[in-house]
Design a protein around this motif. Structure first.
Motif, mmCIF file in Angstrom:
data_model
loop_
_atom_site.group_PDB
_atom_site.id
_atom_site.type_symbol
_atom_site.label_atom_id
_atom_site.label_comp_id
_atom_site.label_asym_id
_atom_site.label_seq_id
_atom_site.Cartn_x
_atom_site.Cartn_y
_atom_site.Cartn_z
ATOM 1 N N ALA A 1 0.843 -1.205 0.000
ATOM 2 C CA ALA A 1 0.000 0.000 0.000
ATOM 3 C C ALA A 1 0.871 1.246 0.000
ATOM 4 C CB ALA A 1 -0.920 -0.014 1.210
ATOM 5 N N ILE A 2 1.910 1.230 0.850
ATOM 6 C CA ILE A 2 2.799 2.402 0.917
ATOM 7 C C ILE A 2 3.597 2.510 -0.388
ATOM 8 C CG2 ILE A 2 4.691 3.485 2.195
ATOM 9 C CD1 ILE A 2 3.777 1.763 4.623
ATOM 10 N N GLY A 3 4.133 1.363 -0.848
ATOM 11 C CA GLY A 3 4.961 1.352 -2.056
ATOM 12 C C GLY A 3 4.189 1.816 -3.285
ATOM 13 N N VAL A 4 2.939 1.374 -3.407
ATOM 14 C CA VAL A 4 2.130 1.775 -4.566
ATOM 15 C C VAL A 4 1.862 3.284 -4.518
ATOM 16 C CG1 VAL A 4 -0.165 1.600 -5.592
ATOM 17 C CG2 VAL A 4 1.090 -0.463 -5.018
ATOM 18 N N ALA A 5 1.585 3.785 -3.311
ATOM 19 C CA ALA A 5 1.350 5.234 -3.189
ATOM 20 C C ALA A 5 2.596 5.998 -3.638
ATOM 21 C CB ALA A 5 0.985 5.581 -1.749
ATOM 22 N N LEU A 6 3.757 5.541 -3.163
ATOM 23 C CA LEU A 6 5.007 6.210 -3.555
ATOM 24 C C LEU A 6 5.238 6.086 -5.056
ATOM 25 C CD1 LEU A 6 7.369 5.056 -0.635
ATOM 26 C CD2 LEU A 6 6.388 7.330 -0.998
ATOM 27 N N GLY A 7 4.961 4.882 -5.582
ATOM 28 C CA GLY A 7 5.167 4.631 -7.013
ATOM 29 C C GLY A 7 4.261 5.491 -7.873
ATOM 30 N N LEU A 8 3.014 5.653 -7.423
ATOM 31 C CA LEU A 8 2.078 6.491 -8.191
ATOM 32 C C LEU A 8 2.552 7.941 -8.213
ATOM 33 C CD1 LEU A 8 -1.342 5.023 -6.974
ATOM 34 C CD2 LEU A 8 -0.537 5.090 -9.334
ATOM 35 N N ILE A 9 3.057 8.374 -7.063
ATOM 36 C CA ILE A 9 3.552 9.765 -7.000
ATOM 37 C C ILE A 9 4.774 9.917 -7.908
ATOM 38 C CG2 ILE A 9 4.627 11.478 -5.479
ATOM 39 C CD1 ILE A 9 2.845 10.262 -3.215
ATOM 40 N N ALA A 10 5.731 8.951 -7.767
ATOM 41 C CA ALA A 10 6.955 9.048 -8.570
ATOM 42 C C ALA A 10 6.633 8.912 -10.063
ATOM 43 C CB ALA A 10 7.937 7.965 -8.137
ATOM 44 N N GLY A 11 5.762 7.964 -10.396
ATOM 45 C CA GLY A 11 5.403 7.744 -11.795
ATOM 46 C C GLY A 11 4.716 8.963 -12.389
ATOM 47 N N SER A 12 3.842 9.571 -11.597
ATOM 48 C CA SER A 12 3.135 10.764 -12.093
ATOM 49 C C SER A 12 4.106 11.917 -12.285
ATOM 50 C CB SER A 12 2.051 11.190 -11.109
ATOM 51 O OG SER A 12 1.188 10.118 -10.894
ATOM 52 N N ALA A 13 5.095 11.984 -11.385
ATOM 53 C CA ALA A 13 6.070 13.073 -11.506
ATOM 54 C C ALA A 13 6.975 12.856 -12.723
ATOM 55 C CB ALA A 13 6.905 13.155 -10.230
ATOM 56 N N LEU A 14 7.306 11.605 -13.005
ATOM 57 C CA LEU A 14 8.222 11.322 -14.119
ATOM 58 C C LEU A 14 7.506 11.306 -15.471
ATOM 59 C CD1 LEU A 14 10.334 8.435 -12.514
ATOM 60 C CD2 LEU A 14 11.149 10.710 -13.118
ATOM 61 N N ALA A 15 6.229 10.954 -15.461
ATOM 62 C CA ALA A 15 5.506 10.724 -16.722
ATOM 63 C C ALA A 15 5.554 11.895 -17.703
ATOM 64 C CB ALA A 15 4.055 10.350 -16.420
ATOM 65 N N PRO A 16 5.410 13.133 -17.228
ATOM 66 C CA PRO A 16 5.393 14.222 -18.216
ATOM 67 C C PRO A 16 6.670 14.303 -19.046
ATOM 68 C CG PRO A 16 4.653 15.004 -16.079
ATOM 69 C CD PRO A 16 5.179 13.627 -15.873
ATOM 70 N N LEU A 17 7.802 13.896 -18.459
ATOM 71 C CA LEU A 17 9.069 14.044 -19.186
ATOM 72 C C LEU A 17 8.993 13.372 -20.564
ATOM 73 C CD1 LEU A 17 11.560 13.422 -16.228
ATOM 74 C CD2 LEU A 17 10.873 15.594 -17.222
ATOM 75 N N PRO A 18 8.689 12.059 -20.623
ATOM 76 C CA PRO A 18 8.613 11.462 -21.949
ATOM 77 C C PRO A 18 7.242 11.630 -22.607
ATOM 78 C CG PRO A 18 8.429 9.744 -20.279
ATOM 79 C CD PRO A 18 8.615 11.042 -19.553
ATOM 80 N N LEU A 19 6.183 11.667 -21.820
ATOM 81 C CA LEU A 19 4.862 11.526 -22.431
ATOM 82 C C LEU A 19 4.291 12.816 -23.017
ATOM 83 C CD1 LEU A 19 3.143 8.941 -20.088
ATOM 84 C CD2 LEU A 19 4.404 8.613 -22.198
ATOM 85 N N LYS A 20 4.790 13.952 -22.560
ATOM 86 C CA LYS A 20 4.306 15.195 -23.161
ATOM 87 C C LYS A 20 4.721 15.258 -24.625
ATOM 88 C CE LYS A 20 3.158 18.615 -19.747
ATOM 89 N NZ LYS A 20 3.512 19.787 -18.998
ATOM 90 N N SER A 21 5.960 14.785 -24.898
ATOM 91 C CA SER A 21 6.403 14.811 -26.295
ATOM 92 C C SER A 21 5.673 13.750 -27.101
ATOM 93 C CB SER A 21 7.911 14.621 -26.390
ATOM 94 O OG SER A 21 8.280 13.379 -25.862
ATOM 95 N N VAL A 22 5.330 12.635 -26.440
ATOM 96 C CA VAL A 22 4.552 11.597 -27.130
ATOM 97 C C VAL A 22 3.197 12.168 -27.528
ATOM 98 C CG1 VAL A 22 3.339 9.411 -26.826
ATOM 99 C CG2 VAL A 22 5.672 9.649 -26.006
ATOM 100 N N ALA A 23 2.552 12.839 -26.570
ATOM 101 C CA ALA A 23 1.238 13.417 -26.856
ATOM 102 C C ALA A 23 1.344 14.444 -27.975
ATOM 103 C CB ALA A 23 0.671 14.059 -25.588
ATOM 104 N N ALA A 24 2.419 15.246 -27.927
ATOM 105 C CA ALA A 24 2.587 16.271 -28.966
ATOM 106 C C ALA A 24 2.776 15.614 -30.329
ATOM 107 C CB ALA A 24 3.788 17.145 -28.633
ATOM 108 N N SER A 25 3.576 14.527 -30.354
ATOM 109 C CA SER A 25 3.815 13.872 -31.646
ATOM 110 C C SER A 25 2.550 13.184 -32.149
ATOM 111 C CB SER A 25 4.961 12.868 -31.537
ATOM 112 O OG SER A 25 4.529 11.694 -30.912
ATOM 113 N N LEU A 26 1.666 12.840 -31.237
ATOM 114 C CA LEU A 26 0.405 12.224 -31.649
ATOM 115 C C LEU A 26 -0.679 13.289 -31.866
ATOM 116 C CD1 LEU A 26 0.294 9.168 -29.206
ATOM 117 C CD2 LEU A 26 0.984 9.188 -31.588
#
Lengths: 799, 240
Positions: free
Chosen positions: A318-343
């Motif tokens: 439960a704790i690990g998933v919460a941390l992972g969701l926070i970390a994943g959400s923080a990291l996601a824009p780095l690659p995915l904003k350009s993916v969204a733009a290219s799409l």
């Protein structure tokens, strides 16, 4: 259950290092899972998403001003089946100078206020000014121009007015139009201005073209609507139309390579996450057999033991998933904003109830299965065996040399380190699987990156066999061909026009598709033939993309009978989508002699000789030309020469301008995602080394008792870790490559992309060996030093 | 004099509580002696053994083995000291379970530079035969009985021909038949000139020693000759 809860708290708090490592593993896995799911979410139906969000028109009609009147527009809008309209949108074909580049564009009047139908998605800067500032003469450029010419907001677009003078319009933003056909060699880019600005530049309304965007109650009724309009206004009033389904198909191809690579990444990430959690948690529980035995002697039942471990790990999950969701959400824009733009779609932040449920569900499910499997095994092991034997009894039927350090003919510490691997095969296997997964993750990232590099360096792999493409607007075909073939640096030219064809015979009668009719110096262009051979321009032979063969149920060697649609070629000048007024011609049969890598319409295209097609389709001429350039050509000089000689009538695009948009953006995304994947893989490798070393503390205590020095302890532990790391590199690198290749090929086939050339740089792969060595040693260094310093009495006497 | 122990003290700190395991123990052991130390649980007898063997460090005091100052050695020197001069035998054998019997016995010899593989092999074979477990050389510890495992532990302890054999409750985990056999082996070792220091609370085991020291609350309280288990039992009981 109180005893179980007490023990859960004691285990979590009194072994902070182990708890922390488990937490780290789960958090890292959840981060990866969040990224993978977010990637899939952002890739999911990007065109449909944008289309929906921008309330795009299902069809754009382009009118002949000599025939249509404003009253006709109102009559069209009143037709049944039309739910909304953009209103009349004037446009003018004009030349625009962007820096040193002169390009033909469609200058379009766009309302300053946010229209209800076919809004623009502003991808950079801002939209046209509204309110008091609406009178400013500025422009917004279609993002397709940014892809080609790297536009900077604030720079000026110099538009050639009706009187021939140039006027500088500041560029205030970039926009994506969901109804701009991305097949840019046949359609001019769009520049948006206010109607006031259009009027200022082109005061004579008679020079304006008219267009109208409509939303339909039945989105698939485009063809019948066009027929209705023709019936209403009479033949010739509508010169062309853009069908949203065509644009969607073209957009799908643009996004295809993204789907393939990012889909592969996400699939692997999810698989890796599941395996990492299962092997890590499973091995940690397995290492606690002795404790399970002791608990059973105290009276713990099987179910209590299962609850004990399930409780511990689910709490950490439960704790690990919460941390992972926070970390994943923080990291996601780095690659995915350009993916969204290219799409060409809006970036969707990953945190949604569905994503949280997915990450939590997968992580919890895998943890529960891994914990229950291992704990059940422990709970069912006889107490004495569990207490004395620990996690895994030594296999008695092994060859004796594995149990004899001297038998391995190596220094004793090396021998003990190696021997440890084989004496507990299950434990070693789990550790090895974890490490191998890490290496596979790295190999996966490297293979994706190398493959993209390969495609970037060699566009022919994508089916792009030319160095530059040119589109004519007002000059004739003959003039264009002559000019191009005599230009400096041009070695060969072929021309192309596209016609619509309809399959006449089984197995797929009635299906329509595009045919590339090409002619010129074709031998100079190495079309990538993946099966069979290229067609003979003098014979009724064709080559086809994999997508078309699959779609029509054909193979190389089959004969395909089609009819061409009369007048279905692109208009000379500004292409505006399909031409209307087409009629089926006479059937003609083509023998399919080869399959080639077709870069458009998901491979659902056929290529034939243009000179033969012109016998069957009247009134069409090529408007697109493809150039083979000398290796030492000067792009600037060629562009200047063509601009000068054609009076800036030719739009020229070099391949290194056309490719980077899709590939460069994707490459950035892949690098970003691969870096995250590699980072998480390294954390996992480190964790695994650390945990497996901690389990050996008792044995190390015994060895110290009989005279092993601290240095020998460090050496032995590190040899063990290094061996596992090296084995993981040796197995994981080729396995990762093979896996990646299989996934990419499968996805490429599924998307009709045809064969995909998967590459892995051998030097990069070889670097995995020292990398894994370093990471394994880093993982074992800390615990080996701890083990070397550990009190023998505490380890042995208090066991 | 083989071992000289002077004013040896060892205390453990648990939070604010200090527990003194040894409170100034001094004793001397001659080469070739067979000394047993008896005491109740928590009396400090095992702590004494661990300090003598260099498994733990004293809080104060000195231990000298021959001309070596054990209490001032660093970790590496202690490891080499244990390897060369000390043999350990534990109640729970402490064999490396993923090594065969032969590998367990050869292990201390192979850790140092002074014996070749062939030399270690020869010496191990001789010891296994001497202790009547040569037939089990390729087995793993788990495949053997407790008595057999203890013999392996003794063989391992003797492989480097240490000056001192430290034995911690060697019969605590054995049945009576194996107890007798192990005690006989230890007696034979001593008869061949091996110095033994054994910690036990079993009067029958202690009776095998030439001298029995009693330790209570971290202090040596008396010393008697071995030989009479009953008398040793009574003396031990009197320490309560």
């Amino acid at each position: 259950m109180r005893a179980v809860w007490t023990k859960i708290k004691a285990d979590l708090t009194h072994r902070p290092m182990v708890s922390l490592l488990i937490l780290l593993t789960i958090a890292a896995s959840a981060t990866l899972l969040t990224l993978a799911t977010a990637t899939l979410t952002n890739m999911s139906a990007p065109y449909d998403t944008s289309f929906h969000e921008l309330n795009a028109a299902h069809v754009w009609l382009f009118f002949d001003r000599q025939v249509a009147s404003r009253g006709d527009i109102s009559r069209i809008e009143a037709l049944p089946g039309i739910t909304a309209s953009t209103g009349l949108r004037p446009y003018v074909l004009s030349r625009v100078r962007l820096g040193d580049n002169a390009v033909w564009v469609s200058l379009r009047a766009e309302p300053a206020d946010r229209p209800t139908v076919n809004r623009l998605l502003i991808t950079a800067g801002e939209g046209l000014p509204a309110g008091p500032a609406a009178g400013q003469h500025v422009c917004v450029l279609g993002k397709e121009l940014d892809d080609l010419y790297a536009i900077e907001i604030g720079q000026a677009a110099r538009v050639t007015r009706a009187d021939g003078r140039e006027v500088a319009l500041p560029i205030v933003g970039l926009a994506y139009n969901p109804m701009w056909d991305t097949y840019r060699t046949s359609q001019p880019p769009y520049v948006y201005v206010s109607e006031a600005t259009l009027r200022e530049l082109f005061p004579d309304e008679e020079s304006w073209g008219w267009s109208l965007g409509l939303r339909l109650a039945d989105p698939n009724a485009v063809t019948s609507l066009v027929a209705q309009v023709e019936e209403l206004l009479g033949a010739g009033a509508v010169t062309g139309y853009t069908d949203w389904r065509d644009v969607k198909r073209a957009a799908a191809f643009g996004a295809q390579i993204n789907f393939i690579f990012l889909g592969a990444f996400s699939g692997f990430a999810i698989l890796a996450t599941v395996l990492v959690i299962a092997s890590s948690i499973g091995s940690i529980v397995l290492s606690q057999f002795r404790q399970i035995g002791i608990l059973k002697t105290l009276g713990f039942t099987r179910d209590q033991i299962l609850w004990l471990y399930l409780g511990q790990y689910l709490l950490l999950t439960a704790i690990g998933v919460a941390l992972g969701l926070i970390a994943g959400s923080a990291l996601a824009p780095l690659p995915l904003k350009s993916v969204a733009a290219s799409l060409s779609t809006a970036y969707r932040p990953p945190l949604s109830p569905l994503l949280i449920a997915t990450v939590l569900g997968i992580t919890t499910g895998v943890v529960a299965v891994a914990v229950l499997g291992a704990a059940k095994r422990g709970a069912e092991t006889p107490i004495v065996l569990a207490i004395t034997g620990g996690a895994e009894p030594v296999h008695p039927r092994r060859p004796a040399r594995w149990g004899t350090p001297g038998g391995l003919a190596m220094p004793i510490v090396v021998s003990l380190g190696v021997q440890e691997i084989f004496s507990r095969p299950l434990r070693s296997l789990l550790t090895g699987v974890n490490l191998t997964l890490g290496v596979m993750g790295i190999a996966f990232g490297l293979t994706l990156a190398n493959t993209l590099d390969g495609y970037r360096a060699n566009p022919a792999l994508l089916g792009i066999v030319y160095d530059a493409a040119a589109t004519r607007y007002r000059m004739s075909d003959r003039q264009a061909q002559q000019l191009l073939s005599r230009s400096p640096g041009v070695e060969a030219v072929y021309s192309e026009y596209q016609v619509e064809a309809e399959a006449m015979a089984p197995p797929s009668p009635g299906r329509t598709f595009s045919v590339r009719a090409v002619e010129g110096e074709l031998d100079a262009f190495p079309f990538p033939i993946t099966e069979g051979r290229c067609f003979d321009p003098d014979r009724y032979e064709a080559i086809a993309g994999r997508g078309l063969l699959d779609w029509l149920g054909l193979e190389v060697g089959d004969t395909l009978t089609v009819t061409f649609r009369e007048g279905a070629g692109p208009a000379v000048g500004p292409a505006v989508g399909r031409e209307v007024g087409r009629e089926a011609g006479r059937p003609v049969s083509w023998q399919i002699v080869g399959q080639y890598t077709e870069p458009a319409d998901m491979g659902q295209v056929m290529m034939v000789s243009g000179s033969l097609v012109s016998r069957w389709v009247k009134g069409v001429e090529p408007a697109s030309y493809f150039l083979k350039l000398a290796p030492d050509h000067d792009p600037g000089a060629l562009r200047a020469h063509l601009a000068d000689r054609s009076r800036e009538d030719l739009n020229v695009v070099f391949v290194d301008q056309t490719l980077p948009d899709a590939v460069r953006t994707l490459q950035l995304a892949i690098y970003g995602l691969a870096t995250i994947l590699i980072g998480i893989a390294l954390i996992n490798v480190f964790n695994t080394s650390l945990l497996s070393t901690r389990e050996k503390v008792r044995v190390i205590g015994i060895l110290k008792t009989v005279g092993m020095t601290p240095l020998q302890v460090v050496a032995m532990v590190n040899v063990n870790a290094a061996c596992l790391g090296l084995m993981a590199a040796a197995i994981g690198a080729p396995l990762g490559f093979v896996f990646t290749r299989a996934v990419l090929r499968w996805l490429a086939h599924a998307y009709g992309f045809g064969p995909i050339h998967v590459l892995l740089d051998a030097r990069a792969a070889l670097l995995l060996v020292p990398l894994m060595l370093l990471v394994s040693l880093a993982g074992s260094a800390l615990p080996s030093l701890q083990a070397a310093r550990a009190s023998i009495v505490e380890v042995i006497a208090h066991e | 004099m083989l071992i000289e122990i002077t004013e040896l003290r060892k205390s453990y700190q648990t939070g604010a509580i200090t527990f003194e395991a040894l409170r100034g123990v001094s004793l001397s052991i001659e080469a070739g002696d067979y000394v047993a130390i008896m005491g109740h649980s928590g009396s400090g007898k095992s702590t004494l053994l661990h300090l003598v063997g260099g498994l733990d460090r004293p809080s104060s005091g000195h231990i000298t083995l021959g001309n070596l100052q054990v209490s001032t050695m660093n970790e590496t020197a202690l490891a080499r000291f244990r390897r060369s001069h000390i043999g350990f035998v534990f109640q729970f054998f402490n064999l490396v379970e993923n090594l065969t019997v032969r590998a367990n016995v050869e292990l201390p010899a192979l850790l140092g530079p002074h014996r070749t593989r062939a030399g270690a092999r020869l010496r191990a074979t001789a010891l296994l035969e001497q202790l009547d477990i040569a037939a089990h050389a390729n087995k793993y510890p788990r495949e053997m009985s407790g008595g057999q495992q203890q013999r392996v532990a003794i063989a391992r302890a003797l492989i480097n021909e240490p000056a001192l054999l430290l034995v911690d409750e060697p019969t605590g985990n054995l049945d009576s038949t194996n107890t007798q056999a192990v005690l006989q082996i230890l007696a034979d070792c001593n008869a061949r000139g091996q110095t033994l220091l054994m910690v036990t609370h079993d009067p029958r085991a202690a009776a095998e020693a030439k001298q029995v020291l009693f330790i209570h609350d971290g202090r040596l309280v008396s010393s008697v000759p071995g030989g009479d288990p009953q008398a040793l039992a009574q003396r031990l009981a009197a320490l309560q």
